[in-house]
Structures are given as structure tokens and as C-alpha cells.
Design a protein around this motif. Structure first.
Motif, PDB file in Angstrom:
ATOM      1  N   GLY A  26       7.091  46.628  36.582  1.00 49.45           N
ATOM      2  CA  GLY A  26       7.753  47.933  36.591  1.00 49.45           C
ATOM      3  C   GLY A  26       8.186  48.399  37.972  1.00 49.45           C
ATOM      4  O   GLY A  26       8.991  49.321  38.088  1.00 49.45           O
ATOM      5  N   GLN A  27       7.679  47.761  39.030  1.00 56.09           N
ATOM      6  CA  GLN A  27       8.155  48.081  40.382  1.00 56.09           C
ATOM      7  C   GLN A  27       9.577  47.578  40.593  1.00 56.09           C
ATOM      8  O   GLN A  27      10.267  48.045  41.491  1.00 56.09           O
ATOM      9  CB  GLN A  27       7.255  47.438  41.433  1.00 56.09           C
ATOM     10  N   PHE A  28      10.008  46.630  39.756  1.00 50.44           N
ATOM     11  CA  PHE A  28      11.304  45.986  39.937  1.00 50.44           C
ATOM     12  C   PHE A  28      12.271  46.227  38.779  1.00 50.44           C
ATOM     13  O   PHE A  28      13.480  46.216  38.971  1.00 50.44           O
ATOM     14  CB  PHE A  28      11.113  44.469  40.099  1.00 50.44           C
ATOM     15  N   VAL A  29      11.734  46.420  37.580  1.00 45.94           N
ATOM     16  CA  VAL A  29      12.550  46.524  36.365  1.00 45.94           C
ATOM     17  C   VAL A  29      12.452  47.939  35.814  1.00 45.94           C
ATOM     18  O   VAL A  29      11.359  48.478  35.656  1.00 45.94           O
ATOM     19  CB  VAL A  29      12.079  45.490  35.313  1.00 45.94           C
ATOM     20  N   GLY A  30      13.614  48.503  35.495  1.00 40.84           N
ATOM     21  CA  GLY A  30      13.654  49.862  34.970  1.00 40.84           C
ATOM     22  C   GLY A  30      13.138  49.964  33.546  1.00 40.84           C
ATOM     23  O   GLY A  30      13.165  49.000  32.780  1.00 40.84           O
ATOM     24  N   ASP A  31      12.677  51.154  33.179  1.00 40.56           N
ATOM     25  CA  ASP A  31      12.125  51.402  31.845  1.00 40.56           C
ATOM     26  C   ASP A  31      13.136  51.158  30.732  1.00 40.56           C
ATOM     27  O   ASP A  31      12.760  50.812  29.619  1.00 40.56           O
ATOM     28  CB  ASP A  31      11.610  52.837  31.732  1.00 40.56           C
ATOM     29  N   GLU A  32      14.420  51.344  31.030  1.00 40.25           N
ATOM     30  CA  GLU A  32      15.455  51.224  30.005  1.00 40.25           C
ATOM     31  C   GLU A  32      16.384  50.047  30.287  1.00 40.25           C
ATOM     32  O   GLU A  32      17.580  50.097  29.976  1.00 40.25           O
ATOM     33  CB  GLU A  32      16.229  52.528  29.906  1.00 40.25           C
ATOM     34  N   VAL A  33      15.850  48.970  30.821  1.00 44.56           N
ATOM     35  CA  VAL A  33      16.650  47.799  31.177  1.00 44.56           C
ATOM     36  C   VAL A  33      17.370  47.230  29.943  1.00 44.56           C
ATOM     37  O   VAL A  33      16.864  47.288  28.825  1.00 44.56           O
ATOM     38  CB  VAL A  33      15.766  46.718  31.849  1.00 44.56           C
ATOM     39  N   ARG A  34      18.559  46.710  30.202  1.00 43.60           N
ATOM     40  CA  ARG A  34      19.357  46.048  29.172  1.00 43.60           C
ATOM     41  C   ARG A  34      19.480  44.576  29.552  1.00 43.60           C
ATOM     42  O   ARG A  34      19.656  44.256  30.724  1.00 43.60           O
ATOM     43  CB  ARG A  34      20.736  46.682  29.066  1.00 43.60           C
ATOM     44  N   HIS A 111      15.675  49.794  40.843  1.00 44.18           N
ATOM     45  CA  HIS A 111      15.136  49.002  39.736  1.00 44.18           C
ATOM     46  C   HIS A 111      16.274  48.265  39.026  1.00 44.18           C
ATOM     47  O   HIS A 111      17.406  48.748  38.976  1.00 44.18           O
ATOM     48  CB  HIS A 111      14.422  49.894  38.725  1.00 44.18           C
ATOM     49  N   ILE A 112      15.940  47.140  38.427  1.00 42.92           N
ATOM     50  CA  ILE A 112      16.913  46.388  37.633  1.00 42.92           C
ATOM     51  C   ILE A 112      17.205  47.188  36.373  1.00 42.92           C
ATOM     52  O   ILE A 112      16.299  47.516  35.605  1.00 42.92           O
ATOM     53  CB  ILE A 112      16.370  44.992  37.279  1.00 42.92           C
ATOM     54  N   ALA A 113      18.488  47.494  36.165  1.00 40.65           N
ATOM     55  CA  ALA A 113      18.908  48.264  35.000  1.00 40.65           C
ATOM     56  C   ALA A 113      19.681  47.404  34.002  1.00 40.65           C
ATOM     57  O   ALA A 113      19.628  47.656  32.795  1.00 40.65           O
ATOM     58  CB  ALA A 113      19.771  49.448  35.435  1.00 40.65           C
ATOM     59  N   GLU A 114      20.401  46.407  34.497  1.00 44.15           N
ATOM     60  CA  GLU A 114      21.210  45.522  33.657  1.00 44.15           C
ATOM     61  C   GLU A 114      21.004  44.087  34.104  1.00 44.15           C
ATOM     62  O   GLU A 114      20.979  43.800  35.308  1.00 44.15           O
ATOM     63  CB  GLU A 114      22.697  45.843  33.793  1.00 44.15           C
ATOM     64  N   VAL A 115      20.853  43.190  33.131  1.00 46.43           N
ATOM     65  CA  VAL A 115      20.728  41.759  33.401  1.00 46.43           C
ATOM     66  C   VAL A 115      21.723  41.035  32.497  1.00 46.43           C
ATOM     67  O   VAL A 115      21.735  41.264  31.289  1.00 46.43           O
ATOM     68  CB  VAL A 115      19.303  41.232  33.100  1.00 46.43           C
ATOM     69  N   ARG A 116      22.542  40.192  33.098  1.00 48.85           N
ATOM     70  CA  ARG A 116      23.465  39.341  32.339  1.00 48.85           C
ATOM     71  C   ARG A 116      23.140  37.904  32.709  1.00 48.85           C
ATOM     72  O   ARG A 116      23.250  37.526  33.872  1.00 48.85           O
ATOM     73  CB  ARG A 116      24.906  39.691  32.670  1.00 48.85           C
ATOM     74  N   SER A 117      22.764  37.107  31.722  1.00 49.08           N
ATOM     75  CA  SER A 117      22.266  35.761  31.969  1.00 49.08           C
ATOM     76  C   SER A 117      23.092  34.723  31.225  1.00 49.08           C
ATOM     77  O   SER A 117      23.395  34.892  30.042  1.00 49.08           O
ATOM     78  CB  SER A 117      20.807  35.679  31.499  1.00 49.08           C
ATOM     79  N   VAL A 118      23.429  33.649  31.944  1.00 47.84           N
ATOM     80  CA  VAL A 118      24.113  32.499  31.351  1.00 47.84           C
ATOM     81  C   VAL A 118      23.322  31.258  31.745  1.00 47.84           C
ATOM     82  O   VAL A 118      23.180  30.963  32.937  1.00 47.84           O
ATOM     83  CB  VAL A 118      25.572  32.380  31.850  1.00 47.84           C
ATOM     84  N   ILE A 119      22.799  30.552  30.745  1.00 45.35           N
ATOM     85  CA  ILE A 119      21.975  29.370  30.997  1.00 45.35           C
ATOM     86  C   ILE A 119      22.786  28.118  30.731  1.00 45.35           C
ATOM     87  O   ILE A 119      23.547  28.045  29.755  1.00 45.35           O
ATOM     88  CB  ILE A 119      20.702  29.412  30.122  1.00 45.35           C
ATOM     89  N   ASP A 120      22.609  27.116  31.585  1.00 48.44           N
ATOM     90  CA  ASP A 120      23.307  25.838  31.466  1.00 48.44           C
ATOM     91  C   ASP A 120      22.641  25.000  30.374  1.00 48.44           C
ATOM     92  O   ASP A 120      21.886  24.079  30.654  1.00 48.44           O
ATOM     93  CB  ASP A 120      23.299  25.114  32.824  1.00 48.44           C
ATOM     94  N   LYS A 121      22.949  25.326  29.130  1.00 49.78           N
ATOM     95  CA  LYS A 121      22.327  24.636  27.998  1.00 49.78           C
ATOM     96  C   LYS A 121      22.749  23.161  27.948  1.00 49.78           C
ATOM     97  O   LYS A 121      21.981  22.310  27.503  1.00 49.78           O
ATOM     98  CB  LYS A 121      22.692  25.350  26.695  1.00 49.78           C
ATOM     99  N   ALA A 122      23.949  22.851  28.426  1.00 45.95           N
ATOM    100  CA  ALA A 122      24.415  21.452  28.445  1.00 45.95           C
ATOM    101  C   ALA A 122      23.498  20.580  29.289  1.00 45.95           C
ATOM    102  O   ALA A 122      23.245  19.417  28.951  1.00 45.95           O
ATOM    103  CB  ALA A 122      25.846  21.381  28.951  1.00 45.95           C
ATOM    104  N   ALA A 123      22.958  21.127  30.374  1.00 46.24           N
ATOM    105  CA  ALA A 123      22.044  20.361  31.225  1.00 46.24           C
ATOM    106  C   ALA A 123      20.750  20.070  30.463  1.00 46.24           C
ATOM    107  O   ALA A 123      20.177  18.980  30.602  1.00 46.24           O
ATOM    108  CB  ALA A 123      21.742  21.123  32.508  1.00 46.24           C
ATOM    109  N   VAL A 124      20.286  21.012  29.657  1.00 47.13           N
ATOM    110  CA  VAL A 124      19.075  20.799  28.867  1.00 47.13           C
ATOM    111  C   VAL A 124      19.354  19.741  27.795  1.00 47.13           C
ATOM    112  O   VAL A 124      18.531  18.844  27.566  1.00 47.13           O
ATOM    113  CB  VAL A 124      18.586  22.111  28.224  1.00 47.13           C
ATOM    114  N   GLU A 125      20.510  19.824  27.162  1.00 50.40           N
ATOM    115  CA  GLU A 125      20.874  18.839  26.135  1.00 50.40           C
ATOM    116  C   GLU A 125      20.927  17.427  26.724  1.00 50.40           C
ATOM    117  O   GLU A 125      20.529  16.469  26.068  1.00 50.40           O
ATOM    118  CB  GLU A 125      22.204  19.210  25.507  1.00 50.40           C
ATOM    119  N   ALA A 126      21.440  17.304  27.946  1.00 49.82           N
ATOM    120  CA  ALA A 126      21.542  16.000  28.594  1.00 49.82           C
ATOM    121  C   ALA A 126      20.168  15.444  28.900  1.00 49.82           C
ATOM    122  O   ALA A 126      19.930  14.261  28.864  1.00 49.82           O
ATOM    123  CB  ALA A 126      22.356  16.110  29.879  1.00 49.82           C
TER     124      ALA A 126
END
Length: 126
Positions: A26-34, A111-126
Motif C-alpha cells: 500500500g506504500q506503492f499501490v493506490g487503494d483504487e488501482v486499475r 501511488h500506482i493508480a493505473e497499470v497496463r500490462s502486455v506479456i510476451d506470451k509467444a516467448a512462453v509458448e516457444a
């Protein structure tokens, strides 16, 4: 907040994750994070991270690239780990995988209010 201050705050957040110090989250991430457009709140964000660490016991967040333009942070996170069972719906079953995640954060009031994440799933598949 200056670029240096925000970069330092982000690095401290990553260290918190790597320690699995959920009481300090909670020191880094906001209560209403998206997360990816969905309201998850601090408790939902923590639950997501705890699930990740249960599925990947040796999970460690490594910053490969960090770009800071307050109030935004862009980070390329690198992973080299051995998940148990499924990872992103793929049956890895304890095999070592390497992949990257590109994450974009928006900070509000230190605090972090918004997070947008893109994971390299192709690397995991390989």
C-alpha cells in the motif's frame, strides 16, 4: 515528483514485490488501482500478485528498461523462472521459461493508480 524520485519509488516497489512484502504494498499501490482497465483495488492487486508467486515459486521481477516521464513509468520487466502447472494457460509444468512484460504505470499522489500490462506470451509458448 521528479523523474529521479519516481524512478527511485518504482525501484522500491519492485524490491517490495521481490520480497513479497505484502504489508508494504500500500506504500506503492493506490487503494483504487486499475489493472488493464479493470478496477481491482489494492486488495485485488495484492491477491493477483500472491497467486502469481504461488504459481511461480521462484518469481523475480528484473527491470530490463525503465523510462520515467512523471506521472508515468514504462518498464520492460524480464523473467527467468520455473512455473508449476499452467502459465498464461500454457502447460509449462515446472519447465524453465524466459519472457518479458511491458508495463505502463500512472502514478497519482505518489501511488500506482493505473497499470497496463502486455506479456510476451509467444516467448512462453516457444
Amino acid at each position: 515528483m521528479t523523474r529521479t524520485d519516481l524512478a527511485d519509488l518504482y525501484r522500491a516497489y519492485i524490491a517490495c514485490l521481490n520480497r513479497q512484502d505484502w504489508r508494504q504494498l500500500g506504500q506503492f499501490v493506490g487503494d483504487e488501482v486499475r489493472y488493464n482497465g479493470e478496477p481491482v483495488g489494492l486488495s485485488g492487486y495484492r491477491a493477483m500478485l500472491e497467486r502469481d508467486f504461488r504459481a511461480i515459486p521462484d518469481l523475480r521481477f528484473e527491470i530490463g528498461l525503465l523510462v520515467v516521464d512523471p506521472p508515468h513509468v514504462a518498464s520492460n520487466l524480464l523473467f527467468d523462472c520455473t512455473p508449476t502447472g499452467l502459465l498464461f494457460g500454457l502447460p509449462v509444468n515446472g519447465r524453465r521459461v524466459r519472457f518479458a512484460e511491458n508495463v505502463f504505470y500512472e502514478f497519482r499522489d505518489g501511488h500506482i493508480a493505473e497499470v497496463r500490462s502486455v506479456i510476451d506470451k509467444a516467448a512462453v509458448e516457444a
